[in-house]
Design a protein around this motif. Structure first.
Motif, PDB file in Angstrom:
ATOM      1  N   ARG A 238      23.931  74.256  10.390  1.00 50.83           N
ATOM      2  CA  ARG A 238      24.242  75.665  10.648  1.00 50.83           C
ATOM      3  C   ARG A 238      25.172  76.220   9.573  1.00 50.83           C
ATOM      4  O   ARG A 238      24.979  77.341   9.083  1.00 50.83           O
ATOM      5  N   LYS A 239      26.196  75.445   9.196  1.00 49.85           N
ATOM      6  CA  LYS A 239      27.145  75.916   8.185  1.00 49.85           C
ATOM      7  C   LYS A 239      26.472  76.030   6.815  1.00 49.85           C
ATOM      8  O   LYS A 239      26.815  76.914   6.026  1.00 49.85           O
TER       9      LYS A 239
ATOM     10  N   LYS B 127      25.883  71.030  13.420  1.00 54.30           N
ATOM     11  CA  LYS B 127      26.931  71.940  12.943  1.00 54.30           C
ATOM     12  C   LYS B 127      26.919  72.040  11.426  1.00 54.30           C
ATOM     13  O   LYS B 127      27.172  73.105  10.856  1.00 54.30           O
ATOM     14  N   THR B 128      26.603  70.931  10.761  1.00 54.59           N
ATOM     15  CA  THR B 128      26.526  70.951   9.301  1.00 54.59           C
ATOM     16  C   THR B 128      25.359  71.813   8.837  1.00 54.59           C
ATOM     17  O   THR B 128      25.502  72.632   7.918  1.00 54.59           O
TER      18      THR B 128
ATOM     19  N   SER C 140      33.272  70.966   6.229  1.00 51.64           N
ATOM     20  CA  SER C 140      33.876  71.749   5.156  1.00 51.64           C
ATOM     21  C   SER C 140      32.859  71.974   4.050  1.00 51.64           C
ATOM     22  O   SER C 140      31.856  71.258   3.954  1.00 51.64           O
ATOM     23  N   GLU C 141      33.154  72.969   3.208  1.00 55.01           N
ATOM     24  CA  GLU C 141      32.303  73.242   2.053  1.00 55.01           C
ATOM     25  C   GLU C 141      33.187  73.404   0.832  1.00 55.01           C
ATOM     26  O   GLU C 141      34.248  74.011   0.907  1.00 55.01           O
TER      27      GLU C 141
END
Length: 226
Positions: free
Chosen positions: A134-135, A131-132, A70-71
């Protein structure tokens, strides 16, 4: 407390068991509300940490051993359950709680952004670190990644559990999270990374679920300077 980054860009590091008000099995600076400790003690411990690191606010995730990232871009936003959190907010320390799992801090000076990741066995094999990144939208070559105190391969027994491709990082019945993460970092092209040599199972300055079962949680934290 282990301070890893302290400059004009960011402040980041890891807490230990010392300096808090919790008692008994949670003695010290327990930061988790879900382990059975008195809520008032945890709240006081979190405020002790906030003051000690100089952050305006601390944000903790509801961690679920997932690969959900999440961000947070404003303080009014509700954060869904997740195991990695990214922010570009200034002065707001995002925190990851652990007691054997790998607490990972990711710092991107170019954005600027910081991220914290909860990577236990499930997170490691689901590549939550990749994944982090990349996000975050980061160039891996620009990142600084810090893996904090965790349970080391000599102590982390998982028996005959089949980890698929990650069996390459097993030694008999034991799993080496650091080796798996190092391989992932190098595959991503992250050049600047460091691993704590502290094993939480062996070092009683840190909470360890595998060692004590009923215990508290320490944290990794990171925030951007104003």
């Amino acid at each position: 407390m282990l301070v890893c980054t302290d400059d004009d860009f960011a402040f980041a590091g890891f807490s230990s068991k010392f300096g808090g008000v919790s008692k008994g099995k949670f003695a010290g600076l327990n930061l988790a509300t879900h382990v059975g400790d008195e809520l008032g003690n945890v709240e006081q411990n979190r405020e002790i940490l906030r003051q000690k690191i100089g952050a305006k606010k601390l944000i903790f995730m509801e961690q679920i051993h997932s690969d959900v990232v999440s961000e947070i871009s404003n303080l009014d936003a509700k954060i869904p359950p997740c195991d990695a959190l990214i922010t570009g907010l200034k002065g707001v320390a995002i925190c990851v709680m652990v007691a054997d799992c790998s607490p990972i801090l990711v710092l991107d000076r170019a954005s600027p952004k910081v991220a914290v990741i909860h990577a236990g066995r499930a997170g490691v094999i689901s590549k939550i670190l990749s994944k982090t990144i990349r996000k975050m939208g980061s160039n891996p070559a620009n990142l600084e990644v810090i893996i904090g105190p965790n349970i080391k391969g000599n102590c982390y027994e998982i028996g005959d559990l089949d980890l698929g491709a990650f069996n390459a990082f097993k030694n008999g019945a034991k799993f080496d999270m650091d080796a798996a993460l190092k391989n992932e970092l190098e595959s991503l092209g992250v050049a600047s990374y460091k691993f704590s040599q502290i094993c939480t199972h062996c070092d009683e300055r840190f909470y360890s679920y595998r060692r004590d079962a009923i215990t508290g949680r320490f944290c990794g934290f990171a925030y951007l300077r104003d």
